[in-house]
Design an enzyme around this catalytic site. Structure first.
Site, mmCIF file in Angstrom:
data_model
loop_
_atom_site.group_PDB
_atom_site.id
_atom_site.type_symbol
_atom_site.label_atom_id
_atom_site.label_comp_id
_atom_site.label_asym_id
_atom_site.label_seq_id
_atom_site.Cartn_x
_atom_site.Cartn_y
_atom_site.Cartn_z
ATOM 1 N N CYS A 64 0.799 -1.219 0.000
ATOM 2 C CA CYS A 64 0.000 0.000 0.000
ATOM 3 C C CYS A 64 0.833 1.271 0.000
ATOM 4 O O CYS A 64 0.533 2.225 -0.727
ATOM 5 C CB CYS A 64 -0.950 0.003 1.192
ATOM 6 S SG CYS A 64 -0.099 -0.224 2.775
ATOM 7 N N HIS A 115 -2.433 0.455 6.860
ATOM 8 C CA HIS A 115 -2.679 0.733 5.452
ATOM 9 C C HIS A 115 -2.247 2.161 5.147
ATOM 10 O O HIS A 115 -2.075 2.983 6.052
ATOM 11 C CB HIS A 115 -4.180 0.547 5.167
ATOM 12 C CG HIS A 115 -4.513 0.485 3.722
ATOM 13 N ND1 HIS A 115 -3.829 -0.321 2.827
ATOM 14 C CD2 HIS A 115 -5.464 1.121 2.988
ATOM 15 C CE1 HIS A 115 -4.348 -0.170 1.630
ATOM 16 N NE2 HIS A 115 -5.345 0.713 1.689
ATOM 17 N N ASP A 123 -7.791 5.075 -3.021
ATOM 18 C CA ASP A 123 -6.942 3.984 -2.539
ATOM 19 C C ASP A 123 -6.418 3.211 -3.731
ATOM 20 O O ASP A 123 -7.088 2.308 -4.239
ATOM 21 C CB ASP A 123 -7.737 3.069 -1.604
ATOM 22 C CG ASP A 123 -6.828 2.055 -0.941
ATOM 23 O OD1 ASP A 123 -5.611 2.039 -1.243
ATOM 24 O OD2 ASP A 123 -7.335 1.278 -0.103
#
Lengths: 654, 306
Positions: free
Chosen positions: A406, A450, A466
């Site tokens: 991420c 994250h 995202d």
């Protein structure tokens, strides 16, 4: 002075319980400290076994000073919990070297109790509770044994006595726990150990990480009142990173910015978060919180919750969030400049790519879609073990390695957006969480950490994007475990996948959460709400104090009465035994007592018929009459009588 | 206090020769707030004893010689009409005293006896709807002659229960009798007997007796003893709870006289024959000659320790 075997027993017990109490701290103590304690205890025991005298005052003082200096040096002072515990443990062991009387043993036992207390201050995890109880019980057993030297108490009897005493003290403990006026703030907040920093840090360098730790420890738990949001919305906002030097994202240190006003849309969520200590200043909330949950916590201009003090103890707080928000004012120039800042000359290929992609589309929204399409179709893969990157980390990632987690995607996305003139930043936090159906709450773990990006879109304001979601959509839907087989240790996988084990784990987590929320976190607020449920509305401190004192005194009185009675019964038993023994001896010497003969008459008869014998046992018989029929005997009198009877040697010729 | 009691006892022993144990029992009975029955043939010094007790303890005393024609009013008093005031006036009888010697109590009619016994029990007298409280302390020493049966009304068992103790004096032994003969009239001696206490202090000592410590172990023994009297096959009627209370009080009193702060089984045993013998009703009246001996035999059968 030499130790007789009778005096070895209290020594063994006090040494044993001290070591047991020290064992609670063993992982906190420096190894040399543990070794010194073991050495001192061993030395004392060897001396006692050989019947030698303990060392004199000079060596003891020397050891004491040395110990003090060493501990002070190791912990830079002795005022902290760890340093204080180490010093206490060491001094307790040193005290063993001068244990002669009962009082000395009591000092060692007291030190042991204090060590248990220190351990409770240090760590309150539920699994340690049985340990604390066991050691406390053991220490109290030692107290019972050391405290009754005349009547040697069998270990079992002492254990049961200590158990009963502890059970009797339980109501007092509960009353004190519930009713003792809680001072707002942490009375027991001692300087923490500083060790074990976990969780998110205030910077992120995706390129420096070659293996992401998959820590399974919980970061926090969240219990929603009402329906929880869908899994896709579970973004837990943490540190927002705006400064980028081409390799590392950092928090903007200046706070010269103003929070942009927001309009909160959609459904609001109310929930309670119980945050594990992570030694940092931020609190987490569902993206995006409405306000600060606590006076001590700032709601910053970039919508973070930052507390004044690092989170060193578990904290629990109510928060409110809306998952859909709109900005009502345009981005201020100051913020825009910050959100567009890129290090000059770094990551040149990415900057060029961003600009080129922007030139192909009409507006920012389309540009975001183009960037996401790039990640989706550009041959990128999600991995927890990415290769290390060179200094132009985004270039290296985008054009060479194409593998990352991420952080890599968020960093690359924000860089591309900034290059194209779209304000962007990286937000770190947690995503998802495991649903505990038993306790009806989410467990969010370190492994759920994250990072995602936020871009400023006109008309909408800061919008969460995202990029990891397009690369590895399953990461969002099913969480981390399903996403990456092999990324997790076998034990953790087993815990998750074997049905009953998973149930047991969730049940345990529920219990643990209850323990933390209701017991460890029991504060003034919980106390007041409990009291009002019990019918005391807005109690005054003095009333509470009087109530508490009255209840505790009454209870103590009852205990005193009970123990007094128990003591008398025990004395009576010991007296009866000694009396029988005396009777048997006298009968063996040919001067038995008649059943209906009282002790004083008996003494008189013996004095008349067996003058020698009568003179010897007469006083004993009269002492017995006093003990048995007189007012309650003083402590130890019965034992003294029993000893005298044991020591009595009779011959028939007397 | 202890010294006064010891001196009182010593003085009494100079008056009543050779009977220290009986004297001690008498004092114990007085201090236990009980009443005393002296059973013996005439001429062994019953009256002298009562008189000496009154002197030594500084109590006022009266003597009533019971006869078959004695009426209750002769004891408790009578209301007479006073012409001057035109009202009835109660004239207090001889019972209004601190130590009452009821001589040969078994000669009076049961009615008269019961008037006395009621006064003993209630420590007050009722006449014409009025209640008159008797002085404190109030101690009745009654005597009766067991050998003389003709024209007497022996006290029934239920009435005997009102007396805490029954004591027999008996003849003096040879040496003491010689001394008695030699020294002449005892009554002259009585006039010179000093008072070692007074009524207030007697009441104080009576209070002290109640505070003599009684351990659980002693209660156990006492109850075993009481149970033994009730469970024996040759006893028709064992000791009543009131007798038990009296036994305890007497034992406390005995312990105080011995200078002890707690009651021992020995104290119970010392007073037991005097307290129990006249209360135990045996199945076969002809069985054993001496009720005192029977009580002692009972004592021997009950172990001190459970």
């Amino acid at each position: 002075m030499t130790d007789r075997p009778a005096e070895l027993r209290p020594l063994l017990w006090s040494t044993g319980v001290l070591l047991a109490a020290v064992a609670l701290h063993v992982d906190r103590l420096p190894p040399w400290c543990t070794l010194v304690i073991l050495g001192l205890a061993g030395w004392r025991l060897v001396l006692a076994l050989r019947g030698r005298a303990p060392p004199g005052a000079v060596p003891r003082t020397a050891i004491g000073v040395l110990l003090l200096v060493s501990v002070a040096y190791q912990f830079s002072g002795v005022s902290g919990l760890a340093g204080g515990s180490a010093l206490l443990a060491g001094m307790g062991a040193l005290k063993l070297l001068e244990t002669r009387s009962r009082r000395d043993h009591f000092v060692v036992i007291g030190v042991s109790l204090f060590l248990v207390l220190a351990a409770c201050l240090d760590r309150q995890a539920l699994p340690r509770l049985p340990l604390y109880v066991a050691v406390t019980w053991l220490v109290c057993t030692a107290m019972a044994i050391v405290g009754t030297p005349q009547v040697p108490l069998a270990a079992r009897a002492a254990t049961s006595l200590a158990g009963r005493a502890l059970a009797l003290s339980l109501p007092v403990a509960i009353a004190l726990f519930v009713f003792f006026p809680r001072v707002q703030g942490q009375v027991w907040a001692l300087p923490g150990s500083g060790a074990g920093v976990t969780g998110l840090s205030n910077e992120m360098s995706p390129g420096a990480i070659s293996e992401l730790t998959t820590a399974y420890d919980p970061a926090f738990r969240a219990r929603f009142s009402g329906r929880p949001p869908p899994a896709r919305e579970l973004y837990w906002r943490g540190p927002v990173l705006q400064n980028f030097d081409g390799y590392t994202w950092r928090r903007e240190p200046r706070s010269i910015y103003r929070q942009s006003p927001l309009r909160y849309l959609g459904t609001g969520y109310r929930y309670r978060i119980t945050l594990e200590p992570h030694q940092r200043n931020w609190w987490f909330a569902l993206d995006l919180p409405v306000a600060s949950p606590d006076r001590e916590v700032r709601f910053t201009w970039d919508y973070m919750l930052v507390s004044l003090q690092p989170v060193r103890q578990p904290v629990s707080y109510e928060a409110r969030s809306h998952t859909v928000v709109r900005a009502t004012e345009p981005l201020t120039p100051l913020q825009r400049r910050l959100a567009l800042q890129l290090p000059p000359g770094r990551n040149p290929r990415s900057v060029a790519l961003g600009r080129a992609l922007r030139a192909q589309v009409a507006d920012d929204a389309a540009f975001v879609q183009a960037l996401l399409a790039l990640f989706r179709d550009g041959g990128y893969a999600y991995t927890l073990t990415p290769p290390k990157l060179d200094l132009d980390s985004v270039d290296d990632f985008l054009f060479n390695t194409r593998r990352g987690f991420c952080g890599h995607y968020a960093s690359a996305f924000a860089t591309l957006a900034r290059a194209a003139g779209l304000p962007a930043r990286v937000v770190t936090g947690y995503q998802g969480g495991e649903w505990n159906p038993i306790g009806a709450y989410f467990i969010v773990r370190q492994s759920d950490a994250h990072a995602w990006a936020e871009v400023w879109l006109e008309e909408r304001g800061w919008t969460r994007i995202d990029p990891t979601a397009v690369v590895a959509p399953e990461r969002l839907d099913r969480g981390f475990f399903e996403a990456l087989p092999g990324a997790v240790s076998t034990t953790d996988r087993m815990l998750r996948e074997i049905g009953w084990l998973a149930d047991a784990r969730l049940a345990w987590d529920t219990l643990n959460t209850w323990w933390k929320d209701e017991v460890v976190e029991f504060d003034l607020g919980s106390q007041l709400s409990l009291l009002s449920r019990l019918g005391f509305d807005s109690p005054r401190l003095s009333q509470l104090g009087a109530l508490l004192a009255g209840a505790v005194l009454a209870w103590l009185g009852w205990i005193l009465l009970r123990f007094g009675r128990m003591e008398r019964r025990r004395d009576a038993d010991a007296l009866a035994r000694a009396w029988r023994r005396l009777g048997e001896r006298l009968a063996a010497a040919g001067a038995g007592r008649e059943a209906a003969e009282g002790p004083v008459d008996y003494a008189a008869r013996l004095r008349a018929t067996r003058p020698v014998l009568g003179e010897r046992v007469g006083p004993l018989l009269e002492q017995y009459a006093r003990l048995r029929y007189g007012p309650a005997p003083a402590a130890g009198e019965v034992a003294a009588f029993a000893r005298a009877v044991r020591a009595l040697a009779l011959r028939e010729s007397d | 206090m202890q010294r006064d009691l010891a001196e009182a006892l010593a003085t009494l022993e100079r008056v009543i020769l050779g009977k220290p144990r009986q004297l001690r029992l008498c004092i114990a009975c007085l201090l236990a707030r009980g009443h005393l029955l002296i059973e013996d043939v005439p001429g062994v010094g019953k009256t002298t004893l009562a008189h000496a007790l009154a002197r030594v303890f500084g109590l006022g005393w009266n003597r009533v010689q019971f006869t078959s024609d004695l009426l209750p009013a002769d004891i408790v008093g009578v209301s007479v009409f006073d012409r001057a005031t035109q009202q009835f006036e109660f004239r207090k009888g001889p019972v209004f005293t601190q130590l009452l010697l009821a001589d040969e109590v078994n000669r009076a009619s049961p009615r008269t006896q019961s008037a006395l016994l009621e006064a003993m029990e209630e420590r007050q007298v009722s006449a014409d709807g009025q209640t008159y409280v008797l002085p404190e302390p109030f101690f009745v020493v009654a005597t009766q002659n067991p050998k003389e049966q003709l024209g007497t009304f022996a006290l029934p068992e239920s009435q005997l229960d009102r007396f805490l103790m029954r004591v027999e004096l008996g003849y003096p032994d040879a040496a003491h009798e010689r001394e008695l003969l030699r020294s002449g009239e005892r009554r002259d001696l009585l006039e010179r007997v000093p008072a070692h206490l007074d009524s207030v202090r007697v009441c104080q000592v009576q209070q002290l007796v109640r505070r003599v410590h009684v351990a659980d172990a002693l209660f156990d023994y006492l109850q075993r003893l009481l149970r033994a009297t009730r469970e024996r096959a040759d006893v028709k009627l064992g000791l009543s709870p009131r007798a038990g209370q009296g036994l305890l009080r007497a034992a406390q009193s005995w312990a105080l006289l011995a200078g002890r702060e707690a009651v021992l089984p020995e104290d119970v045993q010392a007073v037991f024959p005097s307290v129990a013998a006249h209360r135990l009703l045996r199945r076969d009246p002809a069985a054993a000659a001496d009720p005192g001996e029977f009580a002692r035999e009972l004592l021997r059968a009950v172990p001190v320790d459970a």
